[in-house]
Design a protein around this motif. Structure first.
Motif, PDB file in Angstrom:
ATOM      1  N   ALA A  83      13.181  15.466  11.828  1.00  0.00           N
ATOM      2  CA  ALA A  83      13.647  14.173  12.333  1.00  0.00           C
ATOM      3  C   ALA A  83      13.229  13.935  13.778  1.00  0.00           C
ATOM      4  N   GLY A  84      12.960  15.025  14.503  1.00  0.00           N
ATOM      5  CA  GLY A  84      12.602  14.892  15.914  1.00  0.00           C
ATOM      6  C   GLY A  84      11.156  14.517  16.160  1.00  0.00           C
ATOM      7  N   GLY A  85      10.294  14.681  15.146  1.00  0.00           N
ATOM      8  CA  GLY A  85       8.902  14.319  15.331  1.00  0.00           C
ATOM      9  C   GLY A  85       7.949  15.159  14.505  1.00  0.00           C
ATOM     10  N   MET A 126       0.835  -1.189   0.000  1.00  0.00           N
ATOM     11  CA  MET A 126       0.000   0.000   0.000  1.00  0.00           C
ATOM     12  C   MET A 126       0.875   1.247   0.000  1.00  0.00           C
ATOM     13  N   ILE A 127       0.567   2.186  -0.899  1.00  0.00           N
ATOM     14  CA  ILE A 127       1.274   3.455  -0.931  1.00  0.00           C
ATOM     15  C   ILE A 127       0.605   4.407   0.052  1.00  0.00           C
ATOM     16  N   VAL A 128       1.365   4.888   1.012  1.00  0.00           N
ATOM     17  CA  VAL A 128       0.834   5.768   2.056  1.00  0.00           C
ATOM     18  C   VAL A 128       1.096   7.218   1.681  1.00  0.00           C
ATOM     19  N   GLU A 129       0.053   8.038   1.721  1.00  0.00           N
ATOM     20  CA  GLU A 129       0.219   9.472   1.527  1.00  0.00           C
ATOM     21  C   GLU A 129       0.689  10.060   2.854  1.00  0.00           C
ATOM     22  N   LYS A 130       1.891  10.593   2.839  1.00  0.00           N
ATOM     23  CA  LYS A 130       2.493  11.065   4.080  1.00  0.00           C
ATOM     24  C   LYS A 130       1.833  12.355   4.565  1.00  0.00           C
ATOM     25  N   PHE A 151      -3.212   6.310  12.447  1.00  0.00           N
ATOM     26  CA  PHE A 151      -2.079   5.622  13.064  1.00  0.00           C
ATOM     27  C   PHE A 151      -2.059   5.915  14.554  1.00  0.00           C
ATOM     28  N   VAL A 152      -1.416   5.035  15.293  1.00  0.00           N
ATOM     29  CA  VAL A 152      -1.237   5.204  16.729  1.00  0.00           C
ATOM     30  C   VAL A 152       0.172   5.739  16.975  1.00  0.00           C
ATOM     31  N   LEU A 167       4.837  14.739  18.422  1.00  0.00           N
ATOM     32  CA  LEU A 167       4.396  13.354  18.312  1.00  0.00           C
ATOM     33  C   LEU A 167       5.466  12.513  17.635  1.00  0.00           C
ATOM     34  N   LYS A 168       5.583  11.284  18.061  1.00  0.00           N
ATOM     35  CA  LYS A 168       6.557  10.359  17.487  1.00  0.00           C
ATOM     36  C   LYS A 168       6.160   9.973  16.070  1.00  0.00           C
ATOM     37  N   HIS A 169       7.133   9.886  15.180  1.00  0.00           N
ATOM     38  CA  HIS A 169       6.874   9.449  13.808  1.00  0.00           C
ATOM     39  C   HIS A 169       6.387   8.000  13.800  1.00  0.00           C
ATOM     40  N   PRO A 170       5.294   7.702  13.070  1.00  0.00           N
ATOM     41  CA  PRO A 170       4.873   6.300  12.941  1.00  0.00           C
ATOM     42  C   PRO A 170       5.654   5.623  11.823  1.00  0.00           C
ATOM     43  N   LEU A 171       5.784   4.316  11.877  1.00  0.00           N
ATOM     44  CA  LEU A 171       6.314   3.565  10.754  1.00  0.00           C
ATOM     45  C   LEU A 171       5.258   3.506   9.666  1.00  0.00           C
TER      46      LEU A 171
END
Length: 220
Positions: free
Chosen positions: A32-34, A1-5, A68-69, A87-91
């Motif tokens: 890079a920090g979030g 699946m292509i995710v739109e960032k 996403f969580v 917020l933390k970056h999701p994978l």
């Protein structure tokens, strides 16, 4: 699946794990920090997050919605005194795609008639007005409580400009929530879920929804 960032400036809806309330914000910055978002609000109520607290985040892409969580990893105050959460970056693998037709709803006021689905007596037909509509259901303002689980027949007409037509709908629906929103006038908001909608009917409603979204965006 292509995710739109996620993109800077994009609207996001934040759902704490222990609440049903929706809090709205937007993406102020990403590095890079979030992911940096101004403190989200539900009406006049701010979302209070502690470090490490997990939340659901939803956002809308071109033709899909994503959820996403993640967790709050810090706070930051910009020079313009704008407080925000980091917020933390999701994978990518943790970002789930959800159907737009079930997620997107737009505010609109149109007349709708409703009646218990088993009744054929026209005396039981009552008039109300929508608060919003989506491909999966609608919220209606009524003068009486319609309790969760109640089955009704909804009749309404949409003017779909891209299809150059007015389309009448007669849809079976079930009440999924009922809330008193005006004590003095006894107005209730009732959320209905469409039960027997056909794909062709849903496509027509979604065409109306996207037209309405475009109108709202032009006015902003």
């Amino acid at each position: 699946m292509i995710v739109e960032k996620l993109k800077v400036g994009q609207k996001v809806t934040v759902f704490p794990m222990d609440e049903n309330e929706q809090y709205v914000s937007s993406v102020y910055d990403i590095d890079a920090g979030g992911i940096y978002i101004p403190i989200p609000y539900a009406g006049n109520r701010p979302l209070v997050l502690s470090r490490g607290q997990r939340v659901n985040v939803k956002y809308i892409g071109e033709d899909s919605a994503y959820v996403f969580v993640t967790e709050a990893i810090g706070r930051k105050m910009e020079q313009d005194r704008l407080p925000m959460y980091i917020l933390k970056h999701p994978l990518d693998s943790d970002i789930k795609r959800i159907q737009m037709r079930e997620f997107v709803r737009v505010p609109v006021m149109i007349e709708v008639q409703y009646a218990p689905h088993h009744e054929k007596d026209t005396a039981t037909i009552k008039k109300a007005y929508t608060v919003d509509i989506s491909g999966g259901g609608m919220k209606v303002a009524v003068k009486e409580p319609i309790y969760k689980g109640t089955m009704v027949l909804l009749t309404f007409t949409l003017n779909i400009k891209t299809k150059k037509k007015q389309q009448e709908f007669k849809l079976q629906a079930q009440a999924v929530r009922c809330q008193l929103v005006a004590e003095d006038t006894k107005v209730y908001h009732v959320g209905f879920k469409f039960l027997d909608i056909r794909p062709a009917q849903q496509d027509l409603i979604m065409a109306f929804v996207f037209e309405r979204m475009a109108e709202i965006k032009r006015r902003q």
